[in-house]
Design an enzyme around this catalytic site. Structure first.
Site, PDB file in Angstrom:
ATOM      1  N   THR A 194      12.443   7.900   0.742  1.00  0.00           N
ATOM      2  CA  THR A 194      11.178   7.988   1.468  1.00  0.00           C
ATOM      3  C   THR A 194      11.190   7.046   2.659  1.00  0.00           C
ATOM      4  OG1 THR A 194       8.810   7.542   1.471  1.00  0.00           O
ATOM      5  CG2 THR A 194      10.088   6.383  -0.187  1.00  0.00           C
ATOM      6  N   ILE A 195      10.845   7.571   3.804  1.00  0.00           N
ATOM      7  CA  ILE A 195      10.744   6.705   4.986  1.00  0.00           C
ATOM      8  C   ILE A 195       9.601   5.711   4.801  1.00  0.00           C
ATOM      9  CG2 ILE A 195      11.688   8.421   6.578  1.00  0.00           C
ATOM     10  CD1 ILE A 195       8.753   8.755   7.636  1.00  0.00           C
ATOM     11  N   ASP A 196       8.675   5.989   3.885  1.00  0.00           N
ATOM     12  CA  ASP A 196       7.517   5.108   3.712  1.00  0.00           C
ATOM     13  C   ASP A 196       7.877   3.801   3.014  1.00  0.00           C
ATOM     14  OD1 ASP A 196       5.885   6.936   4.955  1.00  0.00           O
ATOM     15  OD2 ASP A 196       5.390   7.964   3.099  1.00  0.00           O
TER      16      ASP A 196
ATOM     17  N   MET B 144       4.919   6.447  12.283  1.00  0.00           N
ATOM     18  CA  MET B 144       4.423   6.944  11.011  1.00  0.00           C
ATOM     19  C   MET B 144       4.075   5.799  10.053  1.00  0.00           C
ATOM     20  SD  MET B 144       6.852  10.279  10.393  1.00  0.00           S
ATOM     21  CE  MET B 144       6.234  11.908  10.827  1.00  0.00           C
ATOM     22  N   GLY B 145       3.468   6.172   8.948  1.00  0.00           N
ATOM     23  CA  GLY B 145       3.091   5.195   7.923  1.00  0.00           C
ATOM     24  C   GLY B 145       1.591   5.192   7.715  1.00  0.00           C
ATOM     25  N   ARG B 146       1.125   6.140   6.915  1.00  0.00           N
ATOM     26  CA  ARG B 146      -0.319   6.286   6.769  1.00  0.00           C
ATOM     27  C   ARG B 146      -0.917   5.166   5.907  1.00  0.00           C
ATOM     28  NH1 ARG B 146      -4.200  10.843   8.111  1.00  0.00           N
ATOM     29  NH2 ARG B 146      -2.835  10.670   9.890  1.00  0.00           N
TER      30      ARG B 146
ATOM     31  N   GLU C 219       0.162   5.190  12.441  1.00  0.00           N
ATOM     32  CA  GLU C 219      -0.782   6.313  12.350  1.00  0.00           C
ATOM     33  C   GLU C 219      -1.897   5.997  11.353  1.00  0.00           C
ATOM     34  OE1 GLU C 219       0.872   9.879  10.533  1.00  0.00           O
ATOM     35  OE2 GLU C 219       2.148   8.699   9.218  1.00  0.00           O
TER      36      GLU C 219
ATOM     37  N   LEU D  76      10.520  12.893  15.527  1.00  0.00           N
ATOM     38  CA  LEU D  76      11.724  12.345  16.164  1.00  0.00           C
ATOM     39  C   LEU D  76      12.221  11.135  15.386  1.00  0.00           C
ATOM     40  CD1 LEU D  76      10.923  12.494  20.004  1.00  0.00           C
ATOM     41  CD2 LEU D  76      11.642  14.328  18.470  1.00  0.00           C
TER      42      LEU D  76
ATOM     43  N   ARG E 159      11.940  10.322  12.144  1.00  0.00           N
ATOM     44  CA  ARG E 159      12.513  10.463  10.808  1.00  0.00           C
ATOM     45  C   ARG E 159      13.724  11.400  10.775  1.00  0.00           C
ATOM     46  NH1 ARG E 159       8.086  14.056   7.285  1.00  0.00           N
ATOM     47  NH2 ARG E 159       9.111  16.036   7.704  1.00  0.00           N
TER      48      ARG E 159
END
Lengths: 418, 418
Positions: free
Chosen positions: B142-144, B190-192, B245, B296, B298
């Site tokens: 996960t990129i998170d 990103m990263g909610r 974000e 772009l 991820r």
């Protein structure tokens, strides 16, 4: 032969390879210590000359100058400032001469796009008009790729590579997810007047990616566009839209200026990508994502084209050689010899034919239907994105040069720009 | 020992290195032909298992599987689809067992984030609950970066590298131009829920870039923010804002949901970056530019972190080794031994402790003032972006694998997902 100093300045929007041209200019000048004394750089472009805010590049080590080749943006600062006409703004030109005379400057190297070529051309006329001996050579630079008489412009190939790679990568992402999630990805790229950069997105099509390009050259036809996207999504399950910031409606209104207002009634900041994404959602109901690359695309030295870096360097190098050979009012150019294998030579063009002429994308580079590029365009673009020229890295980040930028003592009174 | 087939699927948002994990799983399985028969991949994640839409990876050449290591996105397709609870959706789990039984599958490798760990955990219980012998191992992705019990998550390091490099590059661009043009650059990442990705932008600060980060962890304080930007612009001439974000106002409203409407009264698509840019323009009057990196970031395999690629591969490899050693309901993890020199070992965690736990960014990773990262955060991040692992290129574009993805003949009746 008298020792003469040189002036170099960066002008207009910077690129990921303009410093490679600076590197070419300074290294070549240093190879001729019998002919060229000090290379002075203008701090923040031509403003540095007007303000007598000069940087003495002889304080920079050979390593620092070499590192410019792989450093993006403008190492000496750039500016958006256009000199007026010689007739109406004679005092500005007289000031330039004063500064050049005070610092023994006889070579003028100006690194920029179309407006800068115009400035450089005016400066080149100073020797005749104001009786000051000066040779002015323009070093081309613009991501817009719109200078005439050169096959391409340094800065463009690297943006094109960034856009082609990014389009391919993001499209693979969407392809992976389209069964249950995002179906359309919209990428906004630069290029207000010409679709050169957007065209690079279409290079991903040769990897099987369904791409729709919205060019500034093709007035936007919303129903046709939605039908095209719909057909591609039906066929492939997804598609990618590359929209130029200059894409516009038939009446000339940019897509980005959709007349949107925020809650306070302020005009909403553009972005053609969100506008296009919204159209797709409303017209077709597909889940979308959008990105706006903005400065990321023109500063992305980490994915620069090796062809572009090499040409940026060589054009800087040739500019100095041309000056030493006695030329004035010229610009070194790229003359393509063949597409594949790619071969080119460096030629030159007279500045009066460069200034104020924009080279648009040929109509036969855009496909008949207006949504993509032709084979001729692909053959033109491919060599320009060829090769990788990676910067060195330390601790995970590129090693980019920051110069000392030592100021030269002023010899003249201050000058009022206005 | 009986020959057993394996099932592998990719789940949730894809990353630039999830295929490196697939490569680790398949290559390692191929090294044990006496224990593992065929590796079947689910087409579009777990949906492929439910629909009995399996891909026979034995049709892929060794070269194609090796190429997965440097190919972004999900080679077999991924999905956003969460299995329900075992109690309420028993028919789905029974269907999985039917499919696994029909195809001789005894190993289940699921490559995803938190929700997928939950699914994998439920599947791991099937052997007990439904009496079918199955070993389920979760491969983290996960990129998170929000999975617990592992020092980091494959996918994150590469996004962090992309964001750090892009922030540095775009900032150099702004620095070049700030005397006469853009003063503030806003990059949305990103990263909610957590600011891990935004934090990576602050790594550019160690290169002298004035960066302000807007974290989801820190409620947005507009006056304080504008004062901070103003101070940095006064001091440095420019500054860069990296906005997550997930950045939000104290009442929980996302910055991206500013209540903007287009000319037709439709809710305007978000983008925290344009909202922040607008604030800066109205509050301070500075010229700005903004970018939204979106997919772009991820999918950017071209600038993947070598550490991240290696770990993604190793965790896939270890998952197979764990299954062969008889483990079930576990996930291989990264256990950091030291920051510098960076050292880690691969451990494991029980899935019941992984599923449904989000690892937030420690408060002591965010600087006291809330606008940047601490030295502890920097020490944590740096090894994760360390090293470059470039894909091969041909004709200027990366060579990314597209697999044949040959479907396995169905043996069962169709299944109604609903």
């Amino acid at each position: 032969m008298t020792m003469t100093n040189a002036f170099y300045a960066q002008s207009g929007g910077v690129t990921s390879v303009i410093n490679a041209s600076a590197c070419g200019v300074i290294q070549t000048a240093r190879e001729h210590p019998d002919r060229i004394g000090t290379v002075f750089a203008g701090r923040n472009g031509i403003l540095g000359a007007l303000a007598e805010d000069l940087i003495d590049t002889s304080h920079e080590s050979a390593e620092a100058i070499a590192a410019l080749r792989s450093t993006p943006a403008g190492a000496f600062g750039s500016c958006r400032y256009k000199l007026g006409s010689l007739e109406k703004n004679r005092h500005q030109y007289e000031r330039l001469i004063e500064v050049f005379r005070a610092h023994g400057i006889g070579y003028f190297f100006y690194n920029g796009g179309g407006d800068s070529a115009d400035t450089c051309h005016k400066v080149s006329q100073l020797s005749d008009v104001l009786g000051y001996p000066l040779q002015a050579i323009h070093v081309p630079k613009t991501i817009d790729n719109d200078l005439p008489l050169t096959d391409c412009c340094p800065g463009f190939g690297s943006v094109a590579k960034y856009v082609a790679v990014s389009t391919l990568e993001a499209s693979l992402d969407v392809r992976s997810m389209c069964a249950t999630s995002t179906r359309v990805f919209v990428l906004e790229v630069m290029g207000r007047h010409a679709g050169w950069i957007a065209a690079a997105g279409a290079l991903a099509a040769s990897h099987g990616i369904p791409v729709v390009v919205l060019f500034p050259e093709v007035p936007f036809d919303q129903p046709a566009f939605l039908a095209r996207v719909d057909a591609l999504v039906k066929q492939h399950g997804y598609c990618t839209v590359v929209v130029s910031e200059g894409a516009h409606h038939p009446d000339g209104t940019f897509l980005a200026e959709q007349g949107t207002r925020d809650a306070f009634g302020h005009a909403q900041l553009g972005g053609a990508a969100p506008v296009v994404a919204q159209m797709i959602k409303e017209g077709l109901g597909h889940k979308y994502h959008w990105a706006v690359a903005d400065y990321l695309q023109r500063s992305a030295r980490h994915i620069a084209s090796a062809t572009d870096v090499r040409q940026a360097y060589e054009l800087g190098q040739r500019a100095v050689e041309m000056a030493l050979a006695g030329h004035n009012a010229e610009m070194p150019t790229i003359e393509r010899i063949s597409d594949s294998p790619y071969a080119y030579r460096i030629g030159s063009a007279p500045l009066d034919q460069v200034a104020n002429h924009e080279k648009m994308m040929p109509r036969d580079f855009i496909s008949e239907d207006g949504w993509g590029i032709t084979e001729a365009c692909r053959r033109y673009l491919l060599p320009l994105i060829e090769g990788e020229d990676y910067p060195a890295y330390r601790h995970g980040l590129p090693v980019y040069a920051t110069l000392r930028n030592v100021a030269v003592d002023r010899k003249l009174p201050a000058f009022d720009l206005g």
